[in-house]
Design an enzyme around this catalytic site. Structure first.
Site, PDB file in Angstrom:
ATOM      1  N   ASP A  27      38.547  41.130  72.260  1.00  0.00           N
ATOM      2  CA  ASP A  27      37.892  42.424  72.451  1.00  0.00           C
ATOM      3  C   ASP A  27      38.890  43.472  72.892  1.00  0.00           C
ATOM      4  O   ASP A  27      38.700  44.651  72.661  1.00  0.00           O
ATOM      5  CB  ASP A  27      36.755  42.295  73.472  1.00  0.00           C
ATOM      6  CG  ASP A  27      35.586  41.592  72.814  1.00  0.00           C
ATOM      7  OD1 ASP A  27      35.602  40.352  72.757  1.00  0.00           O
ATOM      8  OD2 ASP A  27      34.690  42.290  72.303  1.00  0.00           O
TER       9      ASP A  27
HETATM   10  O1  MRU Z   1      29.645  40.042  73.194  1.00  0.00           O
HETATM   11  P1  MRU Z   1      30.137  39.976  71.783  1.00  0.00           P
HETATM   12  O2  MRU Z   1      29.339  39.059  70.915  1.00  0.00           O
HETATM   13  O3  MRU Z   1      30.311  41.347  71.182  1.00  0.00           O
HETATM   14  O4  MRU Z   1      31.585  39.342  71.913  1.00  0.00           O
HETATM   15  C1  MRU Z   1      32.359  39.172  70.767  1.00  0.00           C
HETATM   16  C2  MRU Z   1      33.647  38.501  71.008  1.00  0.00           C
HETATM   17  O5  MRU Z   1      34.004  38.176  72.114  1.00  0.00           O
HETATM   18  C3  MRU Z   1      34.522  38.312  69.818  1.00  0.00           C
HETATM   19  O6  MRU Z   1      35.318  37.175  69.962  1.00  0.00           O
HETATM   20  C4  MRU Z   1      35.444  39.537  69.679  1.00  0.00           C
HETATM   21  O7  MRU Z   1      34.701  40.721  69.714  1.00  0.00           O
HETATM   22  C5  MRU Z   1      36.251  39.491  68.440  1.00  0.00           C
HETATM   23  S1  MRU Z   1      35.281  39.774  66.990  1.00  0.00           S
HETATM   24  C6  MRU Z   1      36.344  39.812  65.688  1.00  0.00           C
END
Ligand code: MRU
Length: 380
Positions: free
Chosen positions: A255
């Site tokens: 993220d």
């Molecule tokens: O809370 P989320 O489902 O948005 O978290 C997503 C993640 O942690 C993913 O691993 C990250 O955003 C990478 S997506 C290519």
């Protein structure tokens, strides 16, 4: 057929409602930035690159409608200010993923440049914004395919022991077509390994408490007919200790990657990195440059989103045995009433535990001094 989570054409945006997956594939139309904000907050769309693209395209759709209704201001600076205000609002939907803030910053530059042209009109600023948003959608898919290829080649050259030609990998959360504009980052690497006929097996974690692994990654793996197995998060250590499973690498998304390589990703990622180190398994982060934030020095500067307690104390889903076609879920309490809950959505994996950061520009490994030099990715 490729799974298409974001459908966009000339001002009409629809997203697959990820809260309804894997039960039904239902698209919802997003016409305004307000609708996008709520869809992102409620996690109808989630995943760092996907929320950035949906935010940008939702505002593009809203502006398309203003143009069609002839209600867009003719004044270039008024349109610029309107767009900037909406972008700031969209960025407030979720704090940890940097892609949304990065996209907003780039789009602000586009509209500022357009509005500063001599004799610029509101219409020209609006069109500059729409074109730049649409280009982000296309570029994200291209970048993911390159990440997939770079990561697959790196794993085959660096992670396989004893003359193996096929890789067994473990992934966490969902980083596929549902989390991006298409193809995916860590899941893109798995797709590329499979397309090279070099994927022995992919394991995915359930990813408690929101179950992005069991609901979304498992859905994508089944959809693409890839050899795969679901485990609960607590089974990861036993899996890595198993010679039969023979996991060669753990690949996760991100993220936000700080300038020193510390990585914010779905809660549970840090624990997997510790396990990888203990078992001598390569630990890789796959992320486009839009996820790398050089202005954040280290992981301790990253804001970690905390989500509601109900995500831990209750589960939702359609009743088994009933034909579900969408709408309300059943809710089941799975924790003692009155217990305190801590629900951070992400954790920080220190750079020391990461073997490589897979980007569209190549795989960055540590220097001989043991640091990631991520600045070079943005040069030239
Ligand atoms: O809370 P989320 O489902 O948005 O978290 C997503 C993640 O942690 C993913 O691993 C990250 O955003 C990478 S997506 C290519």
């Amino acid at each position: 057929m490729t799974l298409q989570a974001i459908k966009y054409q000339e001002g009409v945006l629809a997203i697959i409602d990820q809260l309804q997956l894997p039960y039904v594939e239902q698209y919802i139309q997003i016409n305004t930035s307000e609708q996008a904000w709520h869809a992102i907050k409620a996690m109808q769309v989630r995943g760092a690159p996907a929320i950035a693209i949906v935010a940008a395209l939702a505002l593009a759709s809203e502006i398309h409608a203003l143009i069609s209704n002839q209600s867009l201001s003719p004044d270039a600076d008024e349109v610029r200010a309107f767009i900037v205000e909406k972008l700031h609002y969209l960025v407030s939907s979720r704090p940890t993923a940097v892609n949304l803030g990065d996209a907003a910053r780039k789009l602000e530059v586009v509209v500022a440049r357009s509005a500063s042209q001599p004799g610029a009109t509101g219409h020209e600023v609006a069109i500059a914004f729409i074109k730049a948003s649409e280009a982000m959608l296309v570029k994200d898919v291209e970048d993911n395919k390159q990440i997939g290829e770079n990561g697959a080649k790196w794993i085959l050259s660096n992670a396989l022991a004893g003359g193996k030609s096929k890789a067994t990998v473990l992934t966490h959360c969902n980083t596929g077509s549902l989390a991006t504009s298409g193809y995916g980052t860590a899941l893109g690497v798995i797709r590329s390994l499979a397309s090279m006929n070099c994927l022995r097996h992919a394991y995915c974690t359930e990813t408690r408490p929101y179950n992005q692994g069991s609901r979304l990654t498992a859905f994508e793996l089944v959809h693409d007919n890839l050899p795969s197995t679901l485990i609960t998060d607590s089974m990861s250590a036993a899996l890595l200790a198993s010679p039969q499973a023979g996991v060669d690498a753990i690949i996760v998304g991100a993220d936000r990657v700080a300038a020193n390589g510390d990585t914010a990703n779905k809660i549970g990622t840090y624990g997997l990195a510790v396990l990888a180190k203990h078992h001598g398994v390569k630990f890789l982060v796959a992320a486009p440059l839009t996820t790398i934030d050089l202005s954040t020095k280290s992981g301790s500067d990253i804001v970690i989103e905390e989500r509601p307690a109900v995500e831990v104390t209750k589960i939702k889903g359609p009743c088994e045995g009933h034909v579900y076609t969408g709408g309300e879920f059943e809710t089941v309490r799975i924790a003692a009433e009155g217990i305190n809950v801590w629900n951070p959505a992400f954790d920080i994996t220190p750079a020391t535990l990461i073997d490589g950061i897979i980007t569209e520009k190549g795989v960055v490994e540590k220097t001989p001094e043991g640091h990631f030099d991520l600045v070079e990715l943005f040069e030239g």
